[in-house]
Enzyme design. Structure first.
Site, PDB file in Angstrom:
ATOM      1  N   GLU A   1      -5.848  -4.651  10.613  1.00  0.00           N
ATOM      2  CA  GLU A   1      -4.865  -3.601  10.850  1.00  0.00           C
ATOM      3  C   GLU A   1      -5.192  -2.887  12.159  1.00  0.00           C
ATOM      4  OE1 GLU A   1      -5.154  -0.599   7.768  1.00  0.00           O
ATOM      5  OE2 GLU A   1      -7.173  -0.155   8.455  1.00  0.00           O
TER       6      GLU A   1
ATOM      7  N   SER B   1       2.112  -2.467  10.487  1.00  0.00           N
ATOM      8  CA  SER B   1       3.561  -2.232  10.522  1.00  0.00           C
ATOM      9  C   SER B   1       4.379  -3.510  10.365  1.00  0.00           C
ATOM     10  CB  SER B   1       3.962  -1.502  11.814  1.00  0.00           C
ATOM     11  OG  SER B   1       3.385  -0.209  11.865  1.00  0.00           O
TER      12      SER B   1
ATOM     13  N   HIS C   1      -9.714   1.377   4.821  1.00  0.00           N
ATOM     14  CA  HIS C   1      -8.466   1.553   5.563  1.00  0.00           C
ATOM     15  C   HIS C   1      -8.717   2.502   6.731  1.00  0.00           C
ATOM     16  CE1 HIS C   1      -4.324   2.718   6.493  1.00  0.00           C
ATOM     17  NE2 HIS C   1      -3.955   1.618   5.865  1.00  0.00           N
TER      18      HIS C   1
ATOM     19  N   GLY D   1       4.755   1.442   4.653  1.00  0.00           N
ATOM     20  CA  GLY D   1       6.028   2.091   4.346  1.00  0.00           C
ATOM     21  C   GLY D   1       7.077   1.163   3.771  1.00  0.00           C
TER      22      GLY D   1
ATOM     23  N   ASN E   1       0.862  -1.180   0.000  1.00  0.00           N
ATOM     24  CA  ASN E   1       0.000   0.000   0.000  1.00  0.00           C
ATOM     25  C   ASN E   1       0.899   1.232   0.000  1.00  0.00           C
ATOM     26  OD1 ASN E   1      -1.852   2.042   0.403  1.00  0.00           O
ATOM     27  ND2 ASN E   1      -2.310   1.496   2.524  1.00  0.00           N
ATOM     28  N   TRP E   2       1.048   1.845  -1.169  1.00  0.00           N
ATOM     29  CA  TRP E   2       1.938   2.996  -1.300  1.00  0.00           C
ATOM     30  C   TRP E   2       1.393   4.243  -0.617  1.00  0.00           C
ATOM     31  CZ3 TRP E   2       3.731   2.876  -7.162  1.00  0.00           C
ATOM     32  CH2 TRP E   2       4.596   1.778  -7.342  1.00  0.00           C
ATOM     33  N   LYS E   3       0.120   4.222  -0.244  1.00  0.00           N
ATOM     34  CA  LYS E   3      -0.539   5.395   0.338  1.00  0.00           C
ATOM     35  C   LYS E   3      -0.351   6.598  -0.601  1.00  0.00           C
ATOM     36  CE  LYS E   3      -0.277   3.461   4.951  1.00  0.00           C
ATOM     37  NZ  LYS E   3      -0.229   3.728   6.402  1.00  0.00           N
TER      38      LYS E   3
ATOM     39  N   GLU F   1      -7.185   4.917   7.831  1.00  0.00           N
ATOM     40  CA  GLU F   1      -6.983   6.329   7.514  1.00  0.00           C
ATOM     41  C   GLU F   1      -8.200   6.909   6.803  1.00  0.00           C
ATOM     42  OE1 GLU F   1      -2.180   5.620   7.198  1.00  0.00           O
ATOM     43  OE2 GLU F   1      -3.354   5.844   5.365  1.00  0.00           O
TER      44      GLU F   1
ATOM     45  N   GLY G   1       1.849   2.793  11.170  1.00  0.00           N
ATOM     46  CA  GLY G   1       2.716   3.952  11.059  1.00  0.00           C
ATOM     47  C   GLY G   1       3.301   4.420  12.371  1.00  0.00           C
TER      48      GLY G   1
END
Length: 255
Positions: free
Chosen positions: A167, A211, A96, A233, A9-11, A98, A173
């Protein structure tokens, strides 16, 4: 043993130049690892054409990070699932944390999006997870089952076609990670819920998305109900992402 699924997931990261370099490194380094794990990358919508052009015919699939709950219409700025299909997307990340936190997405909205994705022939990666306050209050199981239940109810007999990503919000993060035992316990709850919903639940894969990195991947991926990882990440670093793929039990066994 179920073949693992590793999804990057490149976000909201990347550029045409940076993406090209990363994809080149991943394609060069993947080699025989592709036989041991299914691999996909989910990018921001502007880069889907680039992924389609550079990954077509390779062992790496690709997908998007969200889609609209609507099929089409006057929804400026939204991206329909059918549009994602035009760019060869196999997956789309939905719900997600976020999106839930910063955009106020509800369980019902996530469920509607999952319906749209499946109707377009795209596999939804449905994210569920609890906050630190939820966990400390002993509400982890209640929260993740509520989030998943909305999707199961909406998609009905197609429930076996979704991927679920657990998640824990407190481990995204932050550098904190659920212990393998903590992650496995929640995955087992989700597995039981999927089995109760569909006679074909063996098709479902449940990913860990808190993570995961090269240092902890092997221990997490060997848990009986963890079928892969949703990688944030670490998916932006070719060496680390390749290390996670190599940590899959099937890869280690050379199968």
């Amino acid at each position: 043993m179920t073949k693992k699924l590793i999804v990057g997931n490149w976000k909201m990261n990347g550029s045409l130049a940076a993406n090209a370099g990363l994809l080149q490194a991943l394609l060069a380094g993947l080699g025989d690892q592709a036989a041991a794990a299914d691999v996909a990358l989910c990018a921001s919508a502007p880069y889907l054409a680039q992924l389609q052009a550079l990954l077509q015919g390779s062992a790496i699939g690709w997908g998007a990070q969200d889609c609209s709950a609507h099929e089409s219409g006057a929804y400026t700025g939204e991206v329909a699932a059918a549009m994602l299909r035009d760019f060869g997307c196999r997956y789309v990340i939905l719900g997600h944390s976020e999106r839930r936190q910063y955009h106020g997405e509800t369980d019902d909205q996530v469920a509607q999006k999952a319906q749209r994705a499946l109707a377009a022939g795209i596999t939804p990666i449905v994210c569920v997870g609890e906050t630190l306050a939820d966990r400390e209050a002993g509400r982890t199981e209640f929260v993740v089952k509520r989030q998943l239940s909305a999707v199961i109810h909406a998609v009905g007999h197609c429930a076996s076609e979704i991927v679920v990503a657990y998640e824990p919000v407190w481990a995204i993060g932050t550098g904190r990670t659920a212990t393998p035992e903590q992650a496995q316990a929640v995955h087992a709850v989700l597995r039981a819920q999927l089995k109760a919903a569909s006679a074909h639940s063996s098709r479902n894969r449940i990913l860990y998305g808190g993570s995961m990195n090269a240092g902890n991947a092997a221990e997490l991926l060997c848990q009986s109900d963890i079928d892969g990882g949703l990688i944030g990440g670490a998916s932006l670093k070719a060496d680390e992402f390749l290390s996670i793929i190599a940590s899959c039990p099937l890869a280690a066994a050379g199968l």
